[in-house]
Design a protein around this motif. Structure first.
Motif, mmCIF file in Angstrom:
data_model
loop_
_atom_site.group_PDB
_atom_site.id
_atom_site.type_symbol
_atom_site.label_atom_id
_atom_site.label_comp_id
_atom_site.label_asym_id
_atom_site.label_seq_id
_atom_site.Cartn_x
_atom_site.Cartn_y
_atom_site.Cartn_z
ATOM 1 N N PRO A 193 -0.283 6.400 6.721
ATOM 2 C CA PRO A 193 0.543 7.398 5.866
ATOM 3 C C PRO A 193 1.729 6.999 5.078
ATOM 4 O O PRO A 193 2.315 7.376 4.293
ATOM 5 C CB PRO A 193 0.665 8.422 6.799
ATOM 6 C CG PRO A 193 0.882 8.023 8.115
ATOM 7 C CD PRO A 193 0.286 6.750 8.271
ATOM 8 N N PHE A 194 2.435 5.894 5.789
ATOM 9 C CA PHE A 194 3.802 5.369 5.282
ATOM 10 C C PHE A 194 3.417 4.224 4.378
ATOM 11 O O PHE A 194 2.433 3.683 3.966
ATOM 12 C CB PHE A 194 4.743 4.856 6.383
ATOM 13 C CG PHE A 194 3.612 3.961 7.508
ATOM 14 C CD1 PHE A 194 3.479 2.505 7.004
ATOM 15 C CD2 PHE A 194 3.291 4.156 8.620
ATOM 16 C CE1 PHE A 194 2.789 1.626 8.216
ATOM 17 C CE2 PHE A 194 2.541 3.502 9.391
ATOM 18 C CZ PHE A 194 2.351 2.218 9.117
ATOM 19 N N LYS A 195 4.481 3.887 3.593
ATOM 20 C CA LYS A 195 4.614 2.693 2.842
ATOM 21 C C LYS A 195 4.474 1.553 3.309
ATOM 22 O O LYS A 195 5.222 1.199 4.539
ATOM 23 C CB LYS A 195 5.743 2.471 1.762
ATOM 24 C CG LYS A 195 5.689 1.521 0.824
ATOM 25 C CD LYS A 195 7.150 1.228 0.005
ATOM 26 C CE LYS A 195 6.936 2.384 -1.060
ATOM 27 N NZ LYS A 195 8.109 1.943 -2.113
ATOM 28 N N PHE A 196 3.420 0.650 3.167
ATOM 29 C CA PHE A 196 3.265 -0.381 4.072
ATOM 30 C C PHE A 196 3.138 -1.745 3.193
ATOM 31 O O PHE A 196 2.506 -1.996 2.205
ATOM 32 C CB PHE A 196 1.771 -0.515 4.667
ATOM 33 C CG PHE A 196 1.317 -1.576 5.592
ATOM 34 C CD1 PHE A 196 2.190 -2.143 6.474
ATOM 35 C CD2 PHE A 196 -0.071 -1.986 5.270
ATOM 36 C CE1 PHE A 196 1.419 -3.029 7.288
ATOM 37 C CE2 PHE A 196 -0.395 -3.101 6.083
ATOM 38 C CZ PHE A 196 0.391 -3.615 7.174
ATOM 39 N N LYS A 197 4.210 -2.704 3.499
ATOM 40 C CA LYS A 197 4.383 -4.054 3.052
ATOM 41 C C LYS A 197 3.716 -5.150 3.941
ATOM 42 O O LYS A 197 4.347 -5.245 5.002
ATOM 43 C CB LYS A 197 5.560 -4.232 2.473
ATOM 44 C CG LYS A 197 6.221 -3.274 1.455
ATOM 45 C CD LYS A 197 7.652 -3.257 1.313
ATOM 46 C CE LYS A 197 8.260 -2.534 0.346
ATOM 47 N NZ LYS A 197 9.829 -2.505 -0.088
ATOM 48 N N LEU A 233 2.365 3.617 14.828
ATOM 49 C CA LEU A 233 3.798 4.008 13.732
ATOM 50 C C LEU A 233 3.093 4.872 13.127
ATOM 51 O O LEU A 233 3.875 5.576 12.201
ATOM 52 C CB LEU A 233 4.228 2.515 13.241
ATOM 53 C CG LEU A 233 4.770 1.616 13.861
ATOM 54 C CD1 LEU A 233 4.966 0.292 13.292
ATOM 55 C CD2 LEU A 233 6.264 2.102 14.248
ATOM 56 N N SER A 234 1.868 5.129 12.666
ATOM 57 C CA SER A 234 1.165 6.173 11.721
ATOM 58 C C SER A 234 1.305 7.447 12.523
ATOM 59 O O SER A 234 0.882 8.507 11.743
ATOM 60 C CB SER A 234 -0.087 5.684 11.571
ATOM 61 O OG SER A 234 -1.032 5.978 12.562
ATOM 62 N N LYS A 235 1.622 7.460 13.574
ATOM 63 C CA LYS A 235 1.813 8.840 14.462
ATOM 64 C C LYS A 235 3.058 9.173 14.615
ATOM 65 O O LYS A 235 3.323 10.385 15.594
ATOM 66 C CB LYS A 235 0.971 8.759 15.718
ATOM 67 C CG LYS A 235 -0.353 8.394 15.450
ATOM 68 C CD LYS A 235 -1.330 9.356 14.745
ATOM 69 C CE LYS A 235 -2.646 9.180 14.796
ATOM 70 N NZ LYS A 235 -3.339 10.253 14.344
ATOM 71 N N GLN A 236 4.043 8.806 13.794
ATOM 72 C CA GLN A 236 5.530 9.179 14.103
ATOM 73 C C GLN A 236 5.852 10.627 13.727
ATOM 74 O O GLN A 236 5.331 11.129 12.777
ATOM 75 C CB GLN A 236 6.431 8.267 13.380
ATOM 76 C CG GLN A 236 6.306 6.890 13.840
ATOM 77 C CD GLN A 236 6.647 6.753 15.190
ATOM 78 O OE1 GLN A 236 7.925 7.137 15.479
ATOM 79 N NE2 GLN A 236 5.834 6.089 16.171
ATOM 80 N N THR A 237 6.873 11.169 14.340
ATOM 81 C CA THR A 237 7.260 12.693 14.016
ATOM 82 C C THR A 237 8.228 12.395 12.697
ATOM 83 O O THR A 237 8.444 13.421 12.015
ATOM 84 C CB THR A 237 7.890 13.064 15.077
ATOM 85 O OG1 THR A 237 9.254 12.425 15.540
ATOM 86 C CG2 THR A 237 7.064 13.409 16.284
ATOM 87 N N PHE A 238 8.851 11.171 12.389
ATOM 88 C CA PHE A 238 9.466 11.235 11.370
ATOM 89 C C PHE A 238 8.721 11.454 10.055
ATOM 90 O O PHE A 238 7.684 10.967 9.999
ATOM 91 C CB PHE A 238 10.584 9.853 11.362
ATOM 92 C CG PHE A 238 11.497 9.625 10.569
ATOM 93 C CD1 PHE A 238 12.942 10.047 11.135
ATOM 94 C CD2 PHE A 238 11.430 8.983 9.296
ATOM 95 C CE1 PHE A 238 13.964 10.061 10.141
ATOM 96 C CE2 PHE A 238 12.724 8.758 8.674
ATOM 97 C CZ PHE A 238 13.700 9.351 8.912
ATOM 98 N N LYS A 270 0.898 -1.181 -0.061
ATOM 99 C CA LYS A 270 -0.107 -0.003 0.004
ATOM 100 C C LYS A 270 0.728 1.214 0.021
ATOM 101 O O LYS A 270 2.347 1.358 0.672
ATOM 102 C CB LYS A 270 -0.979 0.187 1.237
ATOM 103 C CG LYS A 270 -2.208 -0.482 0.956
ATOM 104 C CD LYS A 270 -2.928 -0.200 2.201
ATOM 105 C CE LYS A 270 -4.643 -0.787 1.975
ATOM 106 N NZ LYS A 270 -5.342 -0.283 3.294
ATOM 107 N N ASN A 271 0.484 2.165 -0.378
ATOM 108 C CA ASN A 271 1.082 3.562 -0.652
ATOM 109 C C ASN A 271 2.544 3.367 -1.362
ATOM 110 O O ASN A 271 3.663 4.052 -0.918
ATOM 111 C CB ASN A 271 1.339 4.122 0.884
ATOM 112 C CG ASN A 271 0.054 4.414 1.520
ATOM 113 O OD1 ASN A 271 -1.025 4.559 0.928
ATOM 114 N ND2 ASN A 271 0.146 4.744 2.714
#
Length: 537
Positions: A200-204, A167-172, A138-139
């Motif tokens: 929001p990140f690339k998810f495998k 992990l979707s709430k990371q500041t990175f 995804k993404n």
């Protein structure tokens, strides 16, 4: 000069273009009229050559009138032809304009479509079917990935869903890290995570077709990692917002590090699990008393638990956003309290730094793994596979760092009774693969000796070899043999006793006793203590 009324436009449907061609000649109405009049005149001349002049005049007058009419018709037709030509030309222009407008419309549509395609790229799922697993992405953007988080999971659907939310709430920056969730053929609802999560990140999501074990699935995750930095994180770990950023900052200026947050262990009860043991239930009852809402949820569960055999949620996503979940958390400083806190963040002088490589929460550069090798896939089940890899990294000169800011919260779950047997089995593989004193010394942990004691014993053993290279050979051999047999017996289920049983009065036995008697007078107190604790079993 081209006469416009002699040419016409026509449309070719095969290539969608307009062309000009010469107009086909057609029989004009004047010519038809002349032919008709001539035929009529000849016929009348044959019938009556003697007709009087007045009749001829009449005929001539009629002809003239017909000619006038024909001429008028001819002029009218020419005018119509010109008008038709102009009309055709206008129609052609209209068609061209229509095509032009259509093209502009298509351009606009294409622009919108390109934008939509960019948006769809973030939402669509790319699927790769491998003989061992199926990977869905995804993404799948093209932005360079800096950090790859490798998360193995097995039948932890509820906890893993919360972990991904954290992990979707990371500041990175979200575009610069990916999460690779490797599902080791779970039989629960873990496969639903792919369609449920909105991240929001690339998810495998890698779904194994059969259970392969921790080492194998982590290696598969490594092989699909795009980032230069890898973070190994168990599927039930709940990461605070600065988690990735705090791991990453250590590796920016140094390339030879292992950073761990696992030594500063934090546990949390996010669900009431039906398979909690008695100690966990008692601990949870104590923690829910800190918050009225959690206490109410637990009391409701207590009233209905006889009808339930599924996890009961305590912590919500909103609790994670507000940090309210921390009221159900607790520290477990086993490693630090066993002596590691005396060596500081960089474990300066500690002889067993590789035990900080705990795969539940640790980061390392991919280049270091390529140099030292990946996880040993002969380690199946729980335990020691991470220490074994950590040992290889340690031997290759990697520096170990403990950082409390990289801590994550372990969501508590039931403890399988198989874990103890699996742990000794993997520890046995470890000592067989590396039968060195700095690995064998871990056997003393079975005697519940703190790591500071293990460290000091190893320091003194190394000093003994350095100061007396040609002495204490029998004692050193007996010590290493006994350390190995502790793990061997635990693995096979044998009683851990008589680890080095020698006949009374034998020469070797006498030498060992003589050598042992001199250890304490020469300052080897820890080594003497450790030796006697396993020699006299």
């Amino acid at each position: 000069m081209i006469k416009i009324d002699s040419y016409e436009y026509y449309y070719n449907p095969e290539d969608g273009k307009y062309y000009i061609r010469k107009r086909k000649k057609s029989t004009h109405s004047l010519k038809k009229l002349k032919d008709k009049l001539n035929k009529s005149k000849d016929k009348k001349d044959r019938k009556d050559k003697t007709s009087k002049g007045n009749r001829s005049d009449d005929a001539a007058n009629k002809v003239n009138k017909s000619r006038d009419k024909a001429h008028t018709a001819n002029e009218t037709n020419k005018s119509h032809d010109r008008a038709k030509t102009v009309d055709e030309t206008n129609k052609l222009h209209d068609k061209v304009n229509t095509v032009d407008e259509t093209s502009k419309s298509h351009d606009k549509v294409n622009t919108v479509n390109e934008t939509n395609k960019a948006d769809e790229t973030m939402n669509k799922v790319d699927i790769t079917d491998h003989s061992l697993y199926k990977m869905s992405v995804k993404n799948n953007h093209k932005h360079p990935i800096k950090v790859s988080i490798v998360m193995p999971t097995y039948n932890k659907y509820h906890q893993t869903s919360l972990s991904l939310y954290g992990l979707s709430k990371q500041t990175f920056p979200h575009a610069e890290y990916e999460v690779i969730l490797v599902d080791d053929a779970s039989s629960d609802n873990t496969s639903d995570i792919l369609k449920e999560v909105d991240v929001p990140f690339k998810f495998k999501y890698i779904q194994m077709k059969q259970n392969k074990g921790r080492s194998s699935v982590r290696n598969i995750g490594i092989n699909h990692a795009e980032g230069d930095l890898l973070i190994f994180l168990d599927g039930e770990m709940l990461a605070p917002p600065a988690f990735v950023e705090n791991h990453y900052k250590h590796h920016v200026h140094e390339s030879n590090l292992v950073v761990t947050g696992a030594m500063h262990y934090e546990g949390v009860y996010t669900f009431i699990m039906p398979d909690y043991n008695e100690d966990q239930v008692a601990h949870l009852k104590e923690l829910v008393g800190r918050d009225p809402e959690y206490r109410r949820l637990y009391e409701n569960y207590e009233q209905t638990k006889q009808h339930l055999n599924v996890p009961c949620p305590l912590v919500t996503k909103e609790d994670i956003d507000t940090n309210r979940f921390q009221r159900l958390s607790f520290p477990n400083r086993y490693f630090l309290n066993s002596g590691l806190k005396h060596f500081g963040e960089r474990l300066e002088g500690f002889t067993l730094p590789y035990i900080a490589f705990l795969s539940g929460n640790v980061s390392v550069r991919k280049a270091n793994l390529k140099k030292s090798g990946l996880f040993d896939e002969t380690f199946v089940g729980y335990g020691a596979e991470d220490w074994e890899l950590g040992y290889r990294l340690y031997k290759n000169g990697v520096q170990f760092v403990l950082d409390p800011s990289t801590v994550a919260y372990h969501q508590e779950h039931g403890i399988s009774k198989r874990k103890v047997k699996e742990q000794w089995g993997n520890h046995y593989r470890f000592v067989k693969k590396h039968p060195n004193i700095d690995v064998l010394i871990l056997s003393l942990e079975w005697k519940e000796l703190p790591f500071m004691h293990l460290h000091q014993t190893l320091v003194e053993y190394n000093q003994l070899e350095e100061r007396f290279p040609n002495e204490y050979n029998e004692l050193k051999h007996a010590f290493c043999t006994m350390l190995f047999r502790v793990i061997e017996y635990l693995n096979s289920g044998q009683p851990v006793t008589k680890l080095y049983d020698l006949p009374e009065g034998s020469e070797e036995r006498l030498k060992i006793h003589q050598q042992f008697e001199t250890l304490r007078p020469r300052g080897f107190d820890y080594l003497a203590s450790s030796f006697e604790q396993i020699y006299y079993l």
